[in-house]
Design a protein around this motif. Structure first.
Motif, PDB file in Angstrom:
ATOM      1  N   ASP A  60       0.804  -1.174   0.008  1.00  0.00           N
ATOM      2  CA  ASP A  60       0.080  -0.075   0.111  1.00  0.00           C
ATOM      3  C   ASP A  60       1.034   1.237   0.022  1.00  0.00           C
ATOM      4  OD1 ASP A  60      -2.319  -1.484   0.146  1.00  0.00           O
ATOM      5  OD2 ASP A  60      -2.002  -1.636   2.204  1.00  0.00           O
ATOM      6  N   TYR A  62       4.154   1.655  -2.730  1.00  0.00           N
ATOM      7  CA  TYR A  62       4.742   1.959  -3.689  1.00  0.00           C
ATOM      8  C   TYR A  62       4.014   1.663  -4.981  1.00  0.00           C
ATOM      9  CZ  TYR A  62       8.442   1.748  -0.134  1.00  0.00           C
ATOM     10  OH  TYR A  62       9.214   1.853   0.966  1.00  0.00           O
TER      11      TYR A  62
ATOM     12  N   PRO B  40       6.100   9.164   9.129  1.00  0.00           N
ATOM     13  CA  PRO B  40       6.573   8.061   8.549  1.00  0.00           C
ATOM     14  C   PRO B  40       5.984   6.752   9.023  1.00  0.00           C
ATOM     15  CG  PRO B  40       8.267   9.504   8.850  1.00  0.00           C
ATOM     16  CD  PRO B  40       7.329  10.065   9.802  1.00  0.00           C
ATOM     17  N   GLY B  41       5.420   5.827   8.233  1.00  0.00           N
ATOM     18  CA  GLY B  41       4.992   4.685   8.844  1.00  0.00           C
ATOM     19  C   GLY B  41       3.161   4.958   8.915  1.00  0.00           C
ATOM     20  N   GLN B  89       7.647  11.400  -1.767  1.00  0.00           N
ATOM     21  CA  GLN B  89       8.488  10.593  -0.974  1.00  0.00           C
ATOM     22  C   GLN B  89       7.878   8.848  -0.827  1.00  0.00           C
ATOM     23  OE1 GLN B  89       9.243  12.196   2.912  1.00  0.00           O
ATOM     24  NE2 GLN B  89       9.645  14.157   2.026  1.00  0.00           N
ATOM     25  N   PRO B  90       7.940   8.350  -1.887  1.00  0.00           N
ATOM     26  CA  PRO B  90       7.514   6.923  -1.906  1.00  0.00           C
ATOM     27  C   PRO B  90       7.534   6.170  -0.647  1.00  0.00           C
ATOM     28  CG  PRO B  90       8.144   7.552  -4.101  1.00  0.00           C
ATOM     29  CD  PRO B  90       8.766   8.389  -3.157  1.00  0.00           C
ATOM     30  N   GLY B  91       6.857   5.341  -0.166  1.00  0.00           N
ATOM     31  CA  GLY B  91       7.176   4.605   1.111  1.00  0.00           C
ATOM     32  C   GLY B  91       6.869   5.267   2.536  1.00  0.00           C
ATOM     33  N   ARG B  92       7.013   6.743   2.441  1.00  0.00           N
ATOM     34  CA  ARG B  92       6.615   7.430   3.700  1.00  0.00           C
ATOM     35  C   ARG B  92       5.646   6.941   4.417  1.00  0.00           C
ATOM     36  NH1 ARG B  92       8.813  12.065   6.158  1.00  0.00           N
ATOM     37  NH2 ARG B  92       7.004  13.027   7.474  1.00  0.00           N
ATOM     38  N   PHE B  93       4.448   6.811   3.742  1.00  0.00           N
ATOM     39  CA  PHE B  93       3.120   6.571   4.474  1.00  0.00           C
ATOM     40  C   PHE B  93       2.509   5.418   3.405  1.00  0.00           C
ATOM     41  CE2 PHE B  93       2.307  10.339   1.968  1.00  0.00           C
ATOM     42  CZ  PHE B  93       1.285   9.749   1.144  1.00  0.00           C
ATOM     43  N   ALA B  94       1.406   4.860   4.006  1.00  0.00           N
ATOM     44  CA  ALA B  94       0.530   3.834   3.288  1.00  0.00           C
ATOM     45  C   ALA B  94      -0.721   4.418   3.082  1.00  0.00           C
ATOM     46  CB  ALA B  94       0.557   2.409   3.905  1.00  0.00           C
TER      47      ALA B  94
END
Lengths: 148, 233
Positions: A60, A62, B40-41, B89-94
């Protein structure tokens, strides 16, 4: 007379060039690195090859477009991968002329291994679609059903 | 052969279709309070309702050359993808698309029942804390098309319809369980087909434009990030 022949030849060459200009080799695709923060060592990464998938969403977090990236590097471990495939099909089977599929997989990826997304189908009415992920390092099927 | 004949021959040779995409006119109604940016997360939940498919009428479709637009059936899924695509910032949050939500209260009355948000999403406070669930965004899509000119008889004529997409997003802070406001995007455009063998189709994709605008606003307002201009698609 010779002038006319040259003009015709030139016209043919230009016409051929015009036709060939529409045909170009695909540019090499990049490697997407699906991790945030400190870069993990290469030995801790697994590799995904897009194969039949035209897009992926990993954990969820990338979004990876198959048009731009051919390979994904990500930390080993369990990941939630949503991947999409499509087939061109007869308008007699699907009025839109194509069929798209979204698959959600939770897979364990081992460091140093390369995995690839596959899709295949049978033809005609009531066609069956097969989606699977294969560990290319070991040849093992890690998710889905391979077309017999 | 007369010039008219040549024109017909050329038109027949080039008979086909040219699509001219145009941007929709966008209007917004912003009632969203200031929100602490996602850490983040953190996880952003998206749920809601896609617009129902329009009632199909073969005669209307024919005489309007289908100018009422093709409804993309999964705007919410596209919204989630677009937020991820424009995230710098890909991956910083879902961003998680939650399809199943409890129907114990009408979505349009959620403002009156802010305390029910966890119940509605089948969540507990422990789950919110453990999974870093930060915000929930309920999106309601509404699509409308009005036929203005149904004068198309294949392969000639003119057809025109106005298409409108409304995306209404209501946002909750899951940690405090408070409703923090709404953000509504209205995208409108005139879908026009002009044909004399060769078809020129001028089409604004109001669903796509509204989705993109809402995705960028969610990213800016809830994640505190500037959306990228370049999209990976």
């Amino acid at each position: 007379m010779r002038h006319r022949a040259y003009t015709t030849a030139l016209g043919c060459v230009l016409f051929l060039l015009f036709i060939l200009s529409g045909c170009a080799a695909g540019s090499p695709k990049g490697v997407y690195r699906a991790y945030y923060g400190i870069e993990p060592p290469e030995s801790e990464l697994a590799t995904l090859e897009m194969g039949a998938a035209y897009e992926l969403i990993i954990d969820d977090r990338y979004y990876i477009s198959g048009g731009k990236y051919g390979t994904v590097k990500l930390p080993a471990g369990t990941h939630r991968i949503k991947w999409s495939t499509s087939f061109g099909v007869s308008a007699m089977v699907e009025p839109s002329g194509y069929a798209a599929f979204d698959i959600a997989s939770e897979v364990y990826l081992e460091a140093g291994h390369t995995y690839r997304f596959f899709a295949d189908r049978t033809t005609g009415h009531g066609y069956r679609v097969y989606h699977w992920i294969e560990d290319m390092t070991t040849g093992r099927l890690v998710q889905g059903e391979k077309k017999p | 052969m007369t010039p008219c004949g040549w024109v017909l021959v050329l038109l027949t040779l080039f008979a086909g279709c040219a699509h001219v995409p145009v941007a929709s006119n966008i209007a917004v109604k912003d009632k969203l309070q200031e929100a602490a940016p996602l850490e983040p997360g953190d996880v952003l939940l998206v749920y809601g309702e896609n617009a129902p498919p329009p009632e199909s009428n073969v005669a209307v479709d024919y005489f309007t050359a289908g100018c009422q637009g093709v409804l993309h059936g999964n705007t919410l899924g596209e919204l989630v993808k677009t937020i991820l695509k424009v995230n710098p910032q890909p991956g910083r949050f879902a961003v998680r698309y939650v399809k199943e939500a409890k129907k114990d209260a009408a979505p349009d009355r959620m403002e009156e029942f802010p305390e029910s948000i966890l119940r509605r999403l089948d969540l507990t406070k422990d789950m919110v804390s453990r999974d870093h669930l930060r915000y929930a965004v309920h999106v309601k899509e509404n699509c409308e098309a009005t036929v203005h000119m149904p004068l198309y008889v294949s392969p000639f004529g003119v057809a025109s319809c106005s298409n409108k997409t409304v995306l209404e997003a209501q946002v909750w802070d899951l940690q405090t369980e408070k409703f923090i406001g709404s953000y509504t995007v209205l995208a409108e455009g005139e879908y026009t087909v002009v044909a004399y063998l060769f078809h020129v189709v001028v089409f604004p994709d109001t669903q796509k434009d509204a989705t993109e605008k809402l995705a960028r606003e969610i990213l800016a307002r809830l994640a505190g990030l500037k959306p990228t201009e370049h999209r990976d698609d």
